[in-house]
Design a protein around this motif. Structure first.
Motif, PDB file in Angstrom:
ATOM      1  N   SER A 115     -40.924   5.742  13.300  1.00 23.27           N
ATOM      2  CA  SER A 115     -40.141   5.228  12.181  1.00 23.27           C
ATOM      3  C   SER A 115     -38.667   5.358  12.520  1.00 23.27           C
ATOM      4  O   SER A 115     -38.287   6.058  13.469  1.00 23.27           O
ATOM      5  N   PHE A 116     -37.830   4.700  11.732  1.00 22.95           N
ATOM      6  CA  PHE A 116     -36.388   4.852  11.955  1.00 22.95           C
ATOM      7  C   PHE A 116     -35.987   6.306  11.798  1.00 22.95           C
ATOM      8  O   PHE A 116     -35.055   6.784  12.447  1.00 22.95           O
ATOM      9  N   TYR A 117     -36.712   7.034  10.963  1.00 25.25           N
ATOM     10  CA  TYR A 117     -36.344   8.424  10.685  1.00 25.25           C
ATOM     11  C   TYR A 117     -36.615   9.323  11.886  1.00 25.25           C
ATOM     12  O   TYR A 117     -35.803  10.189  12.217  1.00 25.25           O
ATOM     13  N   THR A 118     -37.756   9.137  12.551  1.00 28.72           N
ATOM     14  CA  THR A 118     -38.050   9.967  13.719  1.00 28.72           C
ATOM     15  C   THR A 118     -37.287   9.496  14.953  1.00 28.72           C
ATOM     16  O   THR A 118     -37.181  10.240  15.933  1.00 28.72           O
ATOM     17  N   LEU A 119     -36.766   8.269  14.916  1.00 28.11           N
ATOM     18  CA  LEU A 119     -35.953   7.782  16.026  1.00 28.11           C
ATOM     19  C   LEU A 119     -34.469   8.065  15.788  1.00 28.11           C
ATOM     20  O   LEU A 119     -33.630   7.780  16.626  1.00 28.11           O
ATOM     21  N   ASN A 120     -34.155   8.670  14.667  1.00 32.17           N
ATOM     22  CA  ASN A 120     -32.782   9.016  14.310  1.00 32.17           C
ATOM     23  C   ASN A 120     -32.308  10.197  15.149  1.00 32.17           C
ATOM     24  O   ASN A 120     -32.988  11.219  15.266  1.00 32.17           O
ATOM     25  N   ALA A 121     -31.132  10.053  15.736  1.00 40.13           N
ATOM     26  CA  ALA A 121     -30.583  11.141  16.554  1.00 40.13           C
ATOM     27  C   ALA A 121     -30.343  12.398  15.722  1.00 40.13           C
ATOM     28  O   ALA A 121     -30.280  13.504  16.260  1.00 40.13           O
ATOM     29  N   ILE A 264     -47.760   1.065  19.432  1.00 41.06           N
ATOM     30  CA  ILE A 264     -46.719   1.756  18.681  1.00 41.06           C
ATOM     31  C   ILE A 264     -46.705   1.180  17.269  1.00 41.06           C
ATOM     32  O   ILE A 264     -46.541  -0.029  17.085  1.00 41.06           O
ATOM     33  N   VAL A 265     -46.911   2.042  16.286  1.00 39.96           N
ATOM     34  CA  VAL A 265     -47.016   1.600  14.893  1.00 39.96           C
ATOM     35  C   VAL A 265     -45.839   2.141  14.085  1.00 39.96           C
ATOM     36  O   VAL A 265     -45.559   3.334  14.110  1.00 39.96           O
ATOM     37  N   LEU A 266     -45.161   1.252  13.394  1.00 34.35           N
ATOM     38  CA  LEU A 266     -44.151   1.646  12.414  1.00 34.35           C
ATOM     39  C   LEU A 266     -44.766   1.431  11.037  1.00 34.35           C
ATOM     40  O   LEU A 266     -44.890   0.284  10.576  1.00 34.35           O
ATOM     41  N   PRO A 267     -45.226   2.504  10.365  1.00 32.54           N
ATOM     42  CA  PRO A 267     -45.895   2.360   9.072  1.00 32.54           C
ATOM     43  C   PRO A 267     -44.959   1.783   8.014  1.00 32.54           C
ATOM     44  O   PRO A 267     -43.732   1.863   8.136  1.00 32.54           O
ATOM     45  N   PRO A 268     -45.524   1.214   6.959  1.00 33.76           N
ATOM     46  CA  PRO A 268     -44.677   0.656   5.897  1.00 33.76           C
ATOM     47  C   PRO A 268     -43.944   1.738   5.127  1.00 33.76           C
ATOM     48  O   PRO A 268     -44.394   2.871   5.027  1.00 33.76           O
ATOM     49  N   LEU A 302     -46.816  -2.764  16.397  1.00 35.23           N
ATOM     50  CA  LEU A 302     -47.200  -3.214  15.064  1.00 35.23           C
ATOM     51  C   LEU A 302     -46.144  -2.678  14.098  1.00 35.23           C
ATOM     52  O   LEU A 302     -46.149  -1.502  13.743  1.00 35.23           O
ATOM     53  N   ASP A 303     -45.230  -3.560  13.717  1.00 38.49           N
ATOM     54  CA  ASP A 303     -44.070  -3.151  12.929  1.00 38.49           C
ATOM     55  C   ASP A 303     -44.248  -3.551  11.469  1.00 38.49           C
ATOM     56  O   ASP A 303     -43.970  -4.678  11.083  1.00 38.49           O
ATOM     57  N   TYR A 304     -44.703  -2.584  10.660  1.00 39.22           N
ATOM     58  CA  TYR A 304     -44.839  -2.806   9.220  1.00 39.22           C
ATOM     59  C   TYR A 304     -43.620  -2.263   8.474  1.00 39.22           C
ATOM     60  O   TYR A 304     -43.523  -2.421   7.264  1.00 39.22           O
ATOM     61  N   GLU A 305     -42.706  -1.654   9.195  1.00 50.34           N
ATOM     62  CA  GLU A 305     -41.538  -1.046   8.570  1.00 50.34           C
ATOM     63  C   GLU A 305     -40.433  -2.082   8.350  1.00 50.34           C
ATOM     64  O   GLU A 305     -39.717  -2.037   7.338  1.00 50.34           O
ATOM     65  N   TRP A 306     -40.291  -3.014   9.306  1.00 52.37           N
ATOM     66  CA  TRP A 306     -39.192  -3.972   9.249  1.00 52.37           C
ATOM     67  C   TRP A 306     -39.667  -5.427   9.235  1.00 52.37           C
ATOM     68  O   TRP A 306     -39.325  -6.198   8.353  1.00 52.37           O
TER      69      TRP A 306
END
Length: 341
Positions: A115-121, A264-268, A302-306
């Protein structure tokens, strides 16, 4: 000599009794006495995998940790092990894969949550894999760990008090969607959760102080929502963790070279997170290069986040990130694993 042995045995009796209690009640099923069961702690998930390894893995943080694995197997037509757990960083999950691959190179497929949160520096948690590996190899290191001993006492206390395990599900009422009779833009707890995300995504002081009522609910939700909607990218401190992203791209290469199918899955996420956090702070734009790099990595994304937001209603979310285990997770499980196959 017999008296000495008797005295020694008597002296060791309390320790032996405590060890027996610890082995019987420790929450991670380290010794496998309760069959193949798994708690949510990192070592519990890894130990469960060692007791019953499957060729397909789920990796990630709490957003990937609560699937009904019987339903996963049914929908996908395959057997999976879920080694995800709450609080896992992206780098920790990647190291977890390499550790498991070294011990079980027959791994065929991996679904890794992102997720964007876990990829956040700014999302920095200690990498626990080295310590966990030591504990998995050395029972004494596990038994002598203070945290696990405290957890065991907590388990005993919960059992004696009859407290059930907490589950991420809730029923919602109309009162949660208004404040002082005025409609809120989002459910009160979703606004509260979005404000929590600001801690790692925005500069200090970007939001007013949160105020809570006697019922524990956010009392100034409308004020918080207005502040978040009026935020600008200048107030953001979000940036992509370049080292973690590079490590993920290296994992994609490794999997491709070794015949492992990586998804790689980005959950909603709930609309409230997108509208209150991501868009005002410019996170959507900051994530674009990372998503392009992942798309070019050779891994399936599989990008369900964006890009493919399923637009679930807010009742399907326990909070802005986590899908309700009762009212949303079964549907999300089918959506995901029908596509994973």
């Amino acid at each position: 000599m017999k008296k000495f042995i008797a005295k020694l045995a008597l002296a060791l009796l309390p320790a032996a009794l405590y060890l027996a209690v610890f082995v019987a009640f420790e929450p991670n099923n380290y010794f496998g006495l309760r069959g193949v069961t798994s708690g949510n702690a990192p070592i519990a998930r890894l130990r469960a995998y060692q007791l019953d390894p499957q060729p397909n893995l789920l990796l990630g943080d709490s957003r990937m940790a609560h699937f009904d694995m019987a339903l996963v197997d049914e929908v996908s037509g395959a057997s999976w092990s879920n080694v995800s757990y709450g609080g896992a960083s992206l780098e920790e999950s990647i190291d977890e894969f390499y550790y498991l691959y070294e011990t079980a190179p027959e791994i065929q497929r991996v679904v890794l949550g992102l997720s964007f949160y876990t990829l956040n520096a700014g999302y920095r948690t200690a990498n626990r894999m080295s310590t966990i590996e030591t504990q998995l190899k050395n029972p004494a290191a596990y038994i002598l760990n203070l945290e696990y001993n405290i957890n065991t006492l907590t388990v005993i206390g919960d059992k004696l008090a009859g407290r059930p395990d907490a589950e991420e599900t809730a029923e919602h009422t109309a009162a949660e969607y208004e404040e002082n009779g005025v409609p809120l833009p989002y459910r009160r707890d979703l606004i509260d959760y979005a404000a929590t995300l600001y801690g790692n995504c925005a500069v200090s002081g970007a939001l007013p102080q949160r105020v809570y009522g006697e019922d524990g609910a956010l009392a100034n939700a409308a004020e918080m929502a207005r502040a978040m909607l009026s935020a600008t990218p200048a107030q953001s401190r979000f940036s992509v963790n370049g080292a973690a992203l590079e490590k993920l791209l290296d994992l994609a290469k490794f999997c491709e070279q070794n015949g492992v199918e990586l998804t790689i899955v980005l959950p909603p996420m709930d609309e409230s997170v997108r509208r209150l956090v991501c868009e005002p702070l410019g996170i959507d734009e900051a994530m674009r290069p990372a998503l392009e790099a992942l798309a070019a990595s050779g891994a399936r994304v599989l990008d369900y986040e964006w890009q493919n937001d399923p637009a679930y209603p807010d009742g399907m979310f326990f909070d802005g990130f986590h899908i309700d285990t009762v009212h949303g997770l079964p549907q999300w499980t089918r959506t995901l694993f029908e596509e994973v196959g």
